[in-house]
Structures are given as structure tokens and as C-alpha cells.
Design a protein around this motif. Structure first.
Motif, PDB file in Angstrom:
ATOM      1  N   CYS A 246       4.794   1.658 -15.879  1.00  0.00           N
ATOM      2  CA  CYS A 246       5.575   1.685 -17.121  1.00  0.00           C
ATOM      3  C   CYS A 246       4.603   1.619 -18.293  1.00  0.00           C
ATOM      4  O   CYS A 246       3.730   0.754 -18.322  1.00  0.00           O
ATOM      5  CB  CYS A 246       6.535   0.505 -17.185  1.00  0.00           C
ATOM      6  N   GLN A 251      10.567   0.404 -21.021  1.00  0.00           N
ATOM      7  CA  GLN A 251      10.504   0.860 -19.636  1.00  0.00           C
ATOM      8  C   GLN A 251      10.269  -0.310 -18.686  1.00  0.00           C
ATOM      9  O   GLN A 251      10.915  -0.419 -17.638  1.00  0.00           O
ATOM     10  CB  GLN A 251       9.370   1.873 -19.473  1.00  0.00           C
ATOM     11  N   THR A 252       9.350  -1.193 -19.051  1.00  0.00           N
ATOM     12  CA  THR A 252       9.007  -2.336 -18.203  1.00  0.00           C
ATOM     13  C   THR A 252      10.213  -3.228 -17.982  1.00  0.00           C
ATOM     14  O   THR A 252      10.492  -3.665 -16.851  1.00  0.00           O
ATOM     15  CB  THR A 252       7.859  -3.150 -18.839  1.00  0.00           C
TER      16      THR A 252
END
Length: 351
Positions: A246, A251-252
Motif C-alpha cells: 500500500c 489504502q493501508t
């Protein structure tokens, strides 16, 4: 026209007039807010510049100023500016309406600020050029606009960062892993994305591993869209893709939460980016293997230091690189403990 038709006609005219009046009132209110915001940006800093503390006014512009990442970058810029006589304003934060980067650039130019530090989002090349033509010093931060007349860029070396992602992927992935999915942000230029992927590829090549690198570009401005794409990908790639990298915070957070929701924890090796409380919790609990964190405070401070050099000498370094660090489970435990201590107002020894 009979009486009944006359009444209907009058009612229609009355309703239409009322509707037009409401539209005009809304338009007047909107225009009033626009002018008020512009007037505020032109006037609110005047008292600061009239004293001896500040000699220059700099507009700090980003597309998402309320994000924790940018809040930290701004704090670094603000504190550095206070030390060298530059008033760094988080442009757009206290306005009634939400504006795009382009609109904030236009407002900063109209306010005749001395300098602008901007995360280039959208098509702002012409606005950067317009600002510099009017004597406003403009620099880019985190993302670059090399086609503009900006005097410098402060950010991360994408090739080096990609290399670090690759090293972490090799370190934490199973020895028989044969695929890596790299999630990219559509806000990054294609050149920046290629550098990142090249760095990952170099790390894999140096270890003589036969691992395929795949990419997926996500719109990180829309958290909902990211979550939907991540969920679909993880469902369809379960048992196929070994590792997910990511490259931003959204995203993470989405990947780690989806792994928990779908009971996929441990089925993917997840390498994350940046940090938040939820991400640190995921690191602590083994959902994420490791994270690469940009020194956000340094990024803000370096941008202002470069600005001071430019305002003083008329030139500065074209590019300033920002450090990154890797955090794992033990780092996450320590950082969470420090956060909890600050929140409770106690000390680590009291618990």
C-alpha cells in the motif's frame, strides 16, 4: 378566461415568483460567502505582517488539509516559519466553503501573498506560472509539477522508497511467494509511479527472486471507492496474490480493515504506508507486517527552509529529499503507548 382558470394562473405566477426569489436568495448567499472568504484571505493576516515577528506571508495549499498527514506537514512548516519570520497560513482551512486546489491558488494569488507551498492537484501548472510572473515564490511539496515555473520541490525519492518497499516485501513474504500487488494513487504522475515500481523491481532483482509485480491504480480521494476496489481485489485474489504493498494511508487502512472483515489476516503479507492510530493497532496485532513512514514534520520544515533561502538569496535547491523510516510491531506498541499516555495526561511509569 374564467374565474377558476384565472385563480390557477395567479397561483402558478405566485409559485414561480416564489421559486425565483428562493433561487436568487441562495445565489446571493453563495456569492456573499465567496466574497467573504476572499476578503478574509486578503485581510486576516495583515496584523501579523504589521509587527516585527513576520516579514513574509506564505500560503500552504493542499487538497486535503484536514488529513492527519497534511496536518503534521503543516505543523512542521508553521513552526519552522515562526523561527525565520515567515507566516505560514493553512490556506482554506477556516473558510465556510470547500475549495479546490485551483480555486485556492487563485485566491492566494489575489491575496498577493509572498509565497505559496502547494501540493499540485489538478491542472495548476498555468496558475503556478501566473503566480511566479507576479513575483510570488511557488514551491511544490510531496508531489511535483516539473513543467511549471516552481522554484523547488520537497518530497520523497520515489525510486528509493520503492526499493524500501521491495526489501520489506522480500523480508516478510513467504520464501515461495511469487506475486506482489502494488496499489498506486492516481494522484501520482506516471513518471513517479514508474520510479516506484523500478525501485521495487531493483530490490527483487538484487535478491535474484522470481516474483511478478502487478499494479492497481486507485483514486485515494474517494475512500469509499478505494474500500470497494480493495474488497473486490482481496476476495478475487485470495490464495493467488501473496503480498500487497500500500503506497498511501487510505489504502493501508482499507486493506488492513478488509483483511480483518474477511478473516484474511495472515493470508496476505501487507506492507503499509504512513501511520494513524488504526494502522498502528493493525501493526501491533500482526495484520500489517511493516510500514514505511515519511517524516512529515521534516517535510514541512524543509519546504520552509528552502523558501527562506529563496526569499533571501533568490535561489535554492531544486529538490529536497525527505527521510523515511520503517516501523514494525515493536515500534507500533511503543507509539501507541506514547499516544495513550498523551491522551490520558499521565506518564508511562504510572501504568
Amino acid at each position: 378566461m374564467n374565474t377558476q382558470n384565472k385563480k390557477k394562473h395567479i397561483s402558478f405566477i405566485t409559485a414561480l415568483s416564489g421559486l425565483i426569489l428562493i433561487v436568487l436568495i441562495c445565489l446571493i448567499i453563495y456569492i456573499s460567502f465567496e466574497y467573504y472568504d476572499l476578503f478574509s484571505l486578503q485581510k486576516q493576516y495583515a496584523p501579523d505582517l504589521s509587527g516585527t515577528s513576520y516579514q513574509h506571508h506564505c500560503a500552504f495549499i493542499t487538497d486535503n488539509y484536514e488529513d492527519a498527514f497534511w496536518d503534521s506537514v503543516y505543523e512542521g512548516a508553521r513552526s519552522q516559519g515562526a523561527e525565520c519570520g515567515i507566516y505560514v497560513e493553512n490556506f482554506g482551512k477556516d473558510l465556510y466553503l470547500t475549495y479546490t486546489t485551483e480555486e485556492l491558488m487563485e485566491m492566494a494569488i489575489s491575496a498577493n501573498v509572498d509565497a505559496i507551498i502547494v501540493e499540485p492537484e489538478g491542472s495548476i501548472t498555468s496558475l503556478i506560472n501566473e503566480a511566479t510572473e507576479k513575483g510570488i515564490a511557488v514551491s511544490t511539496i510531496y508531489k511535483d509539477d516539473m513543467n511549471s515555473s516552481r522554484y523547488s520541490f520537497t518530497g520523497v525519492n520515489n525510486f528509493r522508497m520503492g526499493y524500501e518497499y521491495g526489501e520489506l516485501a522480500l523480508k516478510y513474504s513467504p520464501s515461495d511467494a511469487d506475486s506482489i500487488m502494488v496499489l498506486l494513487d492516481n494522484g501520482e504522475s506516471s513518471a513517479e509511479q514508474r520510479l516506484l515500481i523500478s525501485g521495487i523491481g531493483r530490490a527483487i532483482q538484487e535478491k535474484d527472486r522470481d516474483i511478478a509485480i502487478e499494479t492497481m491504480i486507485l483514486d485515494s480521494n474517494s475512500t469509499f471507492d478505494v474500500e470497494e476496489q480493495v474488497r473486490n481485489f482481496m476476495k478475487n485474489s485470495h490464495g493467488i496474490t501473496d503480498t500487497i504493498i500500500c503506497t498511501d494511508l487510505v489504502q493501508t487502512q482499507s486493506v488492513s480493515q478488509t483483511a480483518i472483515d474477511l478473516n484474511f489476516v495472515g493470508d496476505f503479507t501487507i506492507i503499509g504506508s504512513y501511520e494513524s492510530y488504526s494502522v498502528l493497532e493493525a501493526l501491533k496485532n500482526g495484520v500489517i507486517s511493516a510500514n514505511i513512514v515519511v517524516d512529515t514534520q521534516q517535510m514541512g520544515k524543509s519546504a520552509v527552509t528552502s523558501l527562506q533561502e529563496y526569499l533571501t538569496f533568490g535561489h535554492s535547491s531544486d529538490y529536497t529529499s525527505v527521510n523515511t523510516t520503517t516501523i514494525g510491531r515493536q515500534n507500533a506498541i511503543q507509539r501507541l503507548a506514547a499516544m495513550d499516555t498523551l491522551e490520558t495526561g499521565g506518564s508511562a511509569d504510572e501504568t
